[in-house]
Design an enzyme around this catalytic site. Structure first.
Site, mmCIF file in Angstrom:
data_model
loop_
_atom_site.group_PDB
_atom_site.id
_atom_site.type_symbol
_atom_site.label_atom_id
_atom_site.label_comp_id
_atom_site.label_asym_id
_atom_site.label_seq_id
_atom_site.Cartn_x
_atom_site.Cartn_y
_atom_site.Cartn_z
ATOM 1 N N LYS A 186 0.809 -1.224 0.000
ATOM 2 C CA LYS A 186 0.000 0.000 0.000
ATOM 3 C C LYS A 186 0.843 1.276 0.000
ATOM 4 O O LYS A 186 0.444 2.285 -0.567
ATOM 5 C CB LYS A 186 -0.961 -0.004 1.185
ATOM 6 C CG LYS A 186 -2.081 -1.029 1.021
ATOM 7 C CD LYS A 186 -3.084 -0.910 2.141
ATOM 8 C CE LYS A 186 -4.340 -1.714 1.817
ATOM 9 N NZ LYS A 186 -5.440 -1.390 2.725
ATOM 10 N N ASP A 204 -10.394 2.927 1.487
ATOM 11 C CA ASP A 204 -10.628 2.274 2.789
ATOM 12 C C ASP A 204 -11.455 3.149 3.732
ATOM 13 O O ASP A 204 -12.323 2.650 4.458
ATOM 14 C CB ASP A 204 -9.304 1.916 3.463
ATOM 15 C CG ASP A 204 -8.635 0.701 2.839
ATOM 16 O OD1 ASP A 204 -9.354 -0.151 2.285
ATOM 17 O OD2 ASP A 204 -7.402 0.611 2.902
#
Ligand code: ATR
Length: 281
Positions: free
Chosen positions: A74, A111
């Site tokens: 990420k 997210d």
């Protein structure tokens, strides 16, 4: 086949991680492709850290419209992209990448969106602005949750982590309204809270239990556990037993996938009970 958004590229995307074989994202996308009646392809991409950048840069030329990235990529995805959204920059990580038709790589993070949408769907009366939020854990998942709660108007966020220096660093990086409370004070920190979120791995199958007393938590406070194996964690069970509204963590995984699908393939995929069962099967 007609492309819903008029893009000549194949209907292809995937999820890159290491390990990745257990990711449920291909199931989610397969369900949405079937619901939309399109022959899309969304695959597991098992890529180790050493190979990340090379594979990442090759994917646009391989016909991919985009890719989701998960642990441990990420941060690298954000660093290697040509540009990034404000959200991805604030969270400091990317989980959704768009490749433009001319090969530009744009990093985003869905997210925080997934976290908020999951709670809004599961507890429509939740008002994050109505009182302090308590966040347990200061790992990768906590970053998106903190940004989401801050942007949703939580007036105060009490960040609590076993390793206090990690919480201190995160609070210093993200700023107001986050303050750090020692791990030993996690139970008393629940007083007058409107929201309690567990982002730590405690309570997950195979991990230690989350030891916390809910006595001081108002019964109106929303409890969310981002752990979804098991689906009903001890924290959620204890909250439900005393009357708190609770939302499990599976929906965050489902909702965070929606903006990816919309951006790459068009349409507005649904998160419903059928999709939950597909994921749990
Ligand atoms: P994720 O990306 O899912 O957030 P992570 O970055 O590994 O995963 O973070 C795991 C979180 O669970 C951390 O906040 C970790 O606390 P530390 O920062 O002190 O390591 C927390 N955690 C894991 N095991 C724990 C335990 N036994 N007791 C308390 N917290 C724990």
């Amino acid at each position: 086949m007609t492309d819903p958004i008029g893009d000549p590229r194949p209907l292809t995307a995937g999820v890159m991680g290491w390990p990745i074989v257990h990711s449920r994202s291909p199931r989610i996308f397969a369900h949405w492709f079937a619901a939309a009646g399109i022959e899309g392809r969304y695959c597991h991409l098992a890529v180790c850290e050493a190979d990340f950048e090379q594979v990442f840069r090759t994917l646009p030329r391989a016909g991919f419209r985009g890719v989701n990235v998960t642990v441990p990529h990420k941060l690298s995805a954000l660093r290697c992209a040509d540009s990034a959204t404000d959200t991805a920059r604030q969270i400091g990580a990317a989980n959704m990448i768009r490749f433009t038709p001319d090969g530009e790589i744009i990093a985003d993070n869905t997210d925080a969106y997934g976290f908020i949408e999951n709670i809004r769907q599961g507890a429509p009366d939740w008002n994050p602005a109505s009182g302090p939020a308590v966040v347990l854990g200061a790992g990768g998942a906590a970053r998106a949750v903190l940004v989401a709660l801050r942007d949703a108007g939580a007036p105060q966020i009490r960040l609590i982590n076993r390793t206090s220096v990690k919480a201190d660093d995160l609070a210093a990086e993200l700023g107001d309204p986050i303050s750090v409370i020692p791990w030993q004070e996690r139970s008393s920190a629940l007083a007058d809270a409107a929201t309690l979120v567990n982002t730590s791995s405690l309570g997950m199958t195979g991990q230690p239990k989350l030891e916390i007393a809910l006595d001081d938590l108002p019964e109106t406070a929303l409890i969310n556990d981002i752990v979804y194996t098991p689906l009903r964690t001890d924290l959620l069970a204890a909250g439900r037993a005393r009357g708190n509204p609770t939302v499990d963590g599976l929906g965050m995984l489902l909702h965070q996938a929606r903006p990816s699908y919309r951006a790459w393939f068009g349409g507005d995929p649904l998160v419903d009970e059928t999709l939950r069962q597909v994921c749990l099967a």
